[in-house]
Design a protein around this motif. Structure first.
Motif, PDB file in Angstrom:
ATOM      1  N   GLY A 325       0.819  -1.210   0.000  1.00  0.00           N
ATOM      2  CA  GLY A 325       0.000   0.000   0.000  1.00  0.00           C
ATOM      3  C   GLY A 325       0.851   1.258   0.000  1.00  0.00           C
ATOM      4  N   ARG A 326       1.907   1.255   0.783  1.00  0.00           N
ATOM      5  CA  ARG A 326       2.808   2.416   0.824  1.00  0.00           C
ATOM      6  C   ARG A 326       3.524   2.589  -0.513  1.00  0.00           C
ATOM      7  NH1 ARG A 326       7.917   4.056   2.885  1.00  0.00           N
ATOM      8  NH2 ARG A 326       8.598   1.946   3.442  1.00  0.00           N
ATOM      9  N   ALA A 327       3.903   1.466  -1.120  1.00  0.00           N
ATOM     10  CA  ALA A 327       4.553   1.531  -2.432  1.00  0.00           C
ATOM     11  C   ALA A 327       3.612   2.119  -3.474  1.00  0.00           C
ATOM     12  CB  ALA A 327       5.006   0.133  -2.856  1.00  0.00           C
ATOM     13  N   GLN A 328       2.343   1.697  -3.469  1.00  0.00           N
ATOM     14  CA  GLN A 328       1.397   2.230  -4.445  1.00  0.00           C
ATOM     15  C   GLN A 328       1.108   3.709  -4.192  1.00  0.00           C
ATOM     16  OE1 GLN A 328      -2.085  -0.022  -5.409  1.00  0.00           O
ATOM     17  NE2 GLN A 328      -0.950  -1.918  -5.757  1.00  0.00           N
ATOM     18  N   ALA A 329       1.092   4.110  -2.932  1.00  0.00           N
ATOM     19  CA  ALA A 329       0.899   5.528  -2.629  1.00  0.00           C
ATOM     20  C   ALA A 329       2.067   6.353  -3.159  1.00  0.00           C
ATOM     21  CB  ALA A 329       0.745   5.725  -1.127  1.00  0.00           C
ATOM     22  N   GLN A 330       3.293   5.846  -2.989  1.00  0.00           N
ATOM     23  CA  GLN A 330       4.457   6.561  -3.512  1.00  0.00           C
ATOM     24  C   GLN A 330       4.437   6.583  -5.041  1.00  0.00           C
ATOM     25  OE1 GLN A 330       8.242   5.743  -1.664  1.00  0.00           O
ATOM     26  NE2 GLN A 330       9.405   6.241  -3.524  1.00  0.00           N
ATOM     27  N   LEU A 331       4.028   5.485  -5.649  1.00  0.00           N
ATOM     28  CA  LEU A 331       3.946   5.427  -7.101  1.00  0.00           C
ATOM     29  C   LEU A 331       2.972   6.475  -7.630  1.00  0.00           C
ATOM     30  CD1 LEU A 331       4.823   3.899  -9.669  1.00  0.00           C
ATOM     31  CD2 LEU A 331       2.905   2.331  -9.275  1.00  0.00           C
ATOM     32  N   ALA A 332       1.844   6.644  -6.957  1.00  0.00           N
ATOM     33  CA  ALA A 332       0.835   7.601  -7.397  1.00  0.00           C
ATOM     34  C   ALA A 332       1.310   9.044  -7.283  1.00  0.00           C
ATOM     35  CB  ALA A 332      -0.450   7.407  -6.586  1.00  0.00           C
ATOM     36  N   ARG A 333       2.220   9.318  -6.349  1.00  0.00           N
ATOM     37  CA  ARG A 333       2.724  10.693  -6.189  1.00  0.00           C
ATOM     38  C   ARG A 333       3.695  11.082  -7.297  1.00  0.00           C
ATOM     39  NH1 ARG A 333       2.703   9.107  -0.642  1.00  0.00           N
ATOM     40  NH2 ARG A 333       4.927   8.580  -0.699  1.00  0.00           N
ATOM     41  N   ARG A 334       4.325  10.117  -7.949  1.00  0.00           N
ATOM     42  CA  ARG A 334       5.218  10.339  -9.094  1.00  0.00           C
ATOM     43  C   ARG A 334       6.349  11.322  -8.786  1.00  0.00           C
ATOM     44  NH1 ARG A 334       2.151   7.441 -12.217  1.00  0.00           N
ATOM     45  NH2 ARG A 334      -0.094   7.785 -12.299  1.00  0.00           N
ATOM     46  N   GLN A 335       6.911  11.175  -7.605  1.00  0.00           N
ATOM     47  CA  GLN A 335       8.012  12.059  -7.220  1.00  0.00           C
ATOM     48  C   GLN A 335       9.365  11.351  -7.289  1.00  0.00           C
ATOM     49  OE1 GLN A 335       6.829  13.393  -3.303  1.00  0.00           O
ATOM     50  NE2 GLN A 335       5.312  14.822  -4.115  1.00  0.00           N
ATOM     51  N   HIS A 336       9.372  10.087  -7.688  1.00  0.00           N
ATOM     52  CA  HIS A 336      10.592   9.293  -7.715  1.00  0.00           C
ATOM     53  C   HIS A 336      11.079   9.127  -9.147  1.00  0.00           C
ATOM     54  CE1 HIS A 336       7.277   6.548  -8.485  1.00  0.00           C
ATOM     55  NE2 HIS A 336       8.137   5.741  -9.102  1.00  0.00           N
ATOM     56  N   VAL A 337      12.269   8.602  -9.291  1.00  0.00           N
ATOM     57  CA  VAL A 337      12.830   8.257 -10.594  1.00  0.00           C
ATOM     58  C   VAL A 337      13.171   6.778 -10.586  1.00  0.00           C
ATOM     59  CG1 VAL A 337      14.713   8.641 -12.231  1.00  0.00           C
ATOM     60  CG2 VAL A 337      13.777  10.576 -10.940  1.00  0.00           C
ATOM     61  N   GLY A 338      12.643   6.032 -11.536  1.00  0.00           N
ATOM     62  CA  GLY A 338      12.922   4.606 -11.594  1.00  0.00           C
ATOM     63  C   GLY A 338      11.785   3.766 -11.067  1.00  0.00           C
ATOM     64  N   LYS A 339      12.108   2.536 -10.680  1.00  0.00           N
ATOM     65  CA  LYS A 339      11.104   1.553 -10.306  1.00  0.00           C
ATOM     66  C   LYS A 339      11.021   1.331  -8.810  1.00  0.00           C
ATOM     67  CE  LYS A 339       9.245  -1.186 -12.651  1.00  0.00           C
ATOM     68  NZ  LYS A 339       7.834  -1.279 -13.096  1.00  0.00           N
ATOM     69  N   LEU A 340       9.813   0.994  -8.348  1.00  0.00           N
ATOM     70  CA  LEU A 340       9.566   0.606  -6.965  1.00  0.00           C
ATOM     71  C   LEU A 340       9.379  -0.902  -6.943  1.00  0.00           C
ATOM     72  CD1 LEU A 340       6.991   3.403  -6.018  1.00  0.00           C
ATOM     73  CD2 LEU A 340       9.487   3.467  -5.846  1.00  0.00           C
ATOM     74  N   ILE A 341      10.098  -1.586  -6.058  1.00  0.00           N
ATOM     75  CA  ILE A 341      10.134  -3.048  -6.063  1.00  0.00           C
ATOM     76  C   ILE A 341       9.727  -3.600  -4.696  1.00  0.00           C
ATOM     77  CG2 ILE A 341      11.540  -5.085  -6.501  1.00  0.00           C
ATOM     78  CD1 ILE A 341      11.224  -3.278  -8.939  1.00  0.00           C
ATOM     79  N   VAL A 342       8.864  -4.607  -4.716  1.00  0.00           N
ATOM     80  CA  VAL A 342       8.431  -5.306  -3.502  1.00  0.00           C
ATOM     81  C   VAL A 342       9.296  -6.557  -3.339  1.00  0.00           C
ATOM     82  CG1 VAL A 342       6.541  -6.551  -2.389  1.00  0.00           C
ATOM     83  CG2 VAL A 342       6.087  -4.428  -3.673  1.00  0.00           C
ATOM     84  N   VAL A 343       9.853  -6.730  -2.137  1.00  0.00           N
ATOM     85  CA  VAL A 343      10.707  -7.879  -1.832  1.00  0.00           C
ATOM     86  C   VAL A 343      10.057  -8.694  -0.714  1.00  0.00           C
ATOM     87  CG1 VAL A 343      13.010  -8.641  -1.148  1.00  0.00           C
ATOM     88  CG2 VAL A 343      12.750  -6.547  -2.512  1.00  0.00           C
ATOM     89  N   PRO A 344       9.378  -9.815  -1.057  1.00  0.00           N
ATOM     90  CA  PRO A 344       8.728 -10.617  -0.006  1.00  0.00           C
ATOM     91  C   PRO A 344       9.733 -11.127   1.035  1.00  0.00           C
ATOM     92  CG  PRO A 344       7.958 -11.249  -2.172  1.00  0.00           C
ATOM     93  CD  PRO A 344       9.124 -10.341  -2.404  1.00  0.00           C
TER      94      PRO A 344
END
Length: 344
Positions: A325-344
Motif C-alpha cells: 500500500g505504501r509503495a502504491q501511494a508513492q507510485l501515485a505521487r510520481r516524485q521518484h525516478v525509476g522503479k519501486l520493487i516489492v521484496v517478499p
C-alpha cells in the motif's frame, strides 16, 4: 504463505495482507518462490478500475474487463522455480527465472497479450506464485540483481515494444515523455543503447537522473512549454515520439514529427481524450500507433537483454510485502525516478 490482495476496485483501503494456501502447479505450470516483484501504473489503474470500456468510459473495470476478487497483484516477477506440475517442466526446478507476465491470444511470435499476471490471474505480491512453465525464462547467469530484474517485464517490455513499433534505431531522433517514470526511463535507456538521440520530457528536478540514464537533452515540463522546448531541442524534427502522457499535446505535437514519423502511445497520464487534425497524419504519412505491453518476440529480446545485462535498471526504492500500500501511494505521487520493487 503471505500474500497481498485487493478485495475490489477502490482506494488503498482495498489492499489487504492475508495468509493464504501456497498454490499448487498443474500440468504445464511451475511454482515460483518470489524474490522480487515490481510495481507498475497498471497496479494502480487495475485497483482503481480506471480503464473504462468502449460503451462506458467511466465504468470500473480491469484493462481486459471485469476482474475476480480477491486478486493478488504484481506482474513483474523474478524468483526460483521450486516445483513443477509435470515431468516436462521438472528441469526448471532450481532455476532463477524472469517471468513473462502475459498469456497471448495466439501461438505466433507477434501475438498480443490476452491475460496478464496480477490482473486476470494472481500475481507476484506474494511469497509464491504459479505461472505457465513456458513463461518462466532462465536468467541464472544474469549480472543483474533480483531487484533489478524485477524492473523489467512490464516497464521495459512496454518500452521495447514502443521502440520497435516506432522504428527507433541508431541515428534516429526520439522524444520520450514521462521520462522519469518506469516505462519512460526504460525507453530512454533502451533507445540510448540502440544509438538513438534521445530528448526526454520530465520535471526539472529529475533531469539529472534522466540524463544519467542516457538522455541527450532534457525538457523541463514544469516550464509549461513542452512542445516549443522539444522543437528547439531537435530543429531537424523527430523520427518518433514515445509517449506515455497523451492528453492535449498529441494533436499539436504531431508537428514535431518528420514526414513518415511515428507517434507511439502507451499511456494517458495527461488525459485519454485527444483531438487531432487528421490531415496532418495523411499529408505527411505519419503514424499514430497504440502500443500495449509486448509480444512473445519482444519479450524474448528483453530476456536476452536481461541475461547480458545490457541495461542497468534504475531502482528508486524497495518495500516489504506488507508495504505494498505504501509503495502504491508513492507510485501515485510520481516524485521518484525509476522503479519501486516489492521484496517478499
Amino acid at each position: 504463505m503471505r500474500a497481498v490482495v485487493i478485495t475490489g476496485h477502490g482506494g488503498l483501503d482495498v489492499i489487504e495482507v492475508r495468509d493464504v494456501p501456497v498454490p499448487g502447479p498443474r500440468p504445464g505450470e511451475v511454482l515460483v518462490r518470489v524474490h522480487a516483484a515490481g510495481c507498475n501504473n497498471t497496479d494502480l489503474w487495475t485497483r482503481e478500475g480506471s480503464y473504462g470500456a468502449a460503451e462506458d468510459p467511466d465504468i470500473k473495470t480491469g484493462w481486459l474487463g471485469p476482474l475476480d476478487f480477491p486478486r493478488v497483484q504484481g506482474a513483474d516477477v523474478v524468483g526460483t522455480v521450486v516445483a513443477s506440475g509435470d515431468e516436462a517442466s521438472a528441469g526448471l526446478v532450481g532455476s532463477r527465472v524472469l517471468v513473462d507476465p502475459a498469456e497471448y491470444d495466439g501461438p505466433g511470435p507477434d501475438a498480443r497479450p490476452a491475460d496478464v499476471l496480477g490482473s486476470e490471474r494472481d500475481g507476484g505480491f506474494a511469497e509464491y506464485v504459479v505461472v505457465p512453465s513456458t513463461s518462466a525464462h532462465r536468467v541464472d547467469g544474469s549480472p543483474l540483481t533480483d531487484v533489478e530484474l524485477a524492473c523489467l517485464p512490464i516497464a521495459y517490455g512496454t518500452a521495447l515494444g514502443m521502440l520497435e513499433r516506432g522504428s527507433v534505431s541508431e541515428g534516429r531522433t526520439v522524444l520520450v515523455t514521462g521520462a522519469s517514470g518506469g516505462v519512460g526511463l526504460a525507453a530512454v535507456q533502451l533507445a540510448h543503447a540502440r544509438g538513438a538521440r534521445v530528448v526526454a520530457v520530465c520535471s526539472g528536478d529529475k533531469g539529472e537522473a534522466v540524463r544519467g540514464a542516457g538522455a541527450d537533452v532534457v525538457v523541463d515540463r514544469r516550464r509549461g512549454e513542452v512542445l516549443a522546448d522539444a522543437a528547439e531541442a531537435a530543429p531537424s524534427g523527430y523520427d518518433a515520439v514515445v509517449d506515455v502522457a497523451a492528453g492535449a499535446s498529441v494533436g499539436p505535437g504531431l508537428e514535431l514529427l518528420n514526414p513518415g514519423g511515428r507517434w507511439v502511445v502507451a499511456g494517458a497520464l495527461d488525459g485519454w481524450a485527444v483531438e487531432i487534425d487528421v490531415r496532418r497524419l495523411y499529408l505527411s504519412n505519419l503514424a499514430l500507433v497504440g502500443s500495449t505491453m509486448h509480444t512473445p518476440r519482444i519479450f524474448d529480446r528483453l530476456v536476452e537483454i536481461a541475461r547480458r545485462g545490457d541495461v542497468r535498471p534504475v531502482v528508486a526504492a524497495t518495500f516489504r510485502l506488507e508495504e505494498v500500500g505504501r509503495a502504491q501511494a508513492q507510485l501515485a505521487r510520481r516524485q521518484h525516478v525509476g522503479k519501486l520493487i516489492v521484496v517478499p
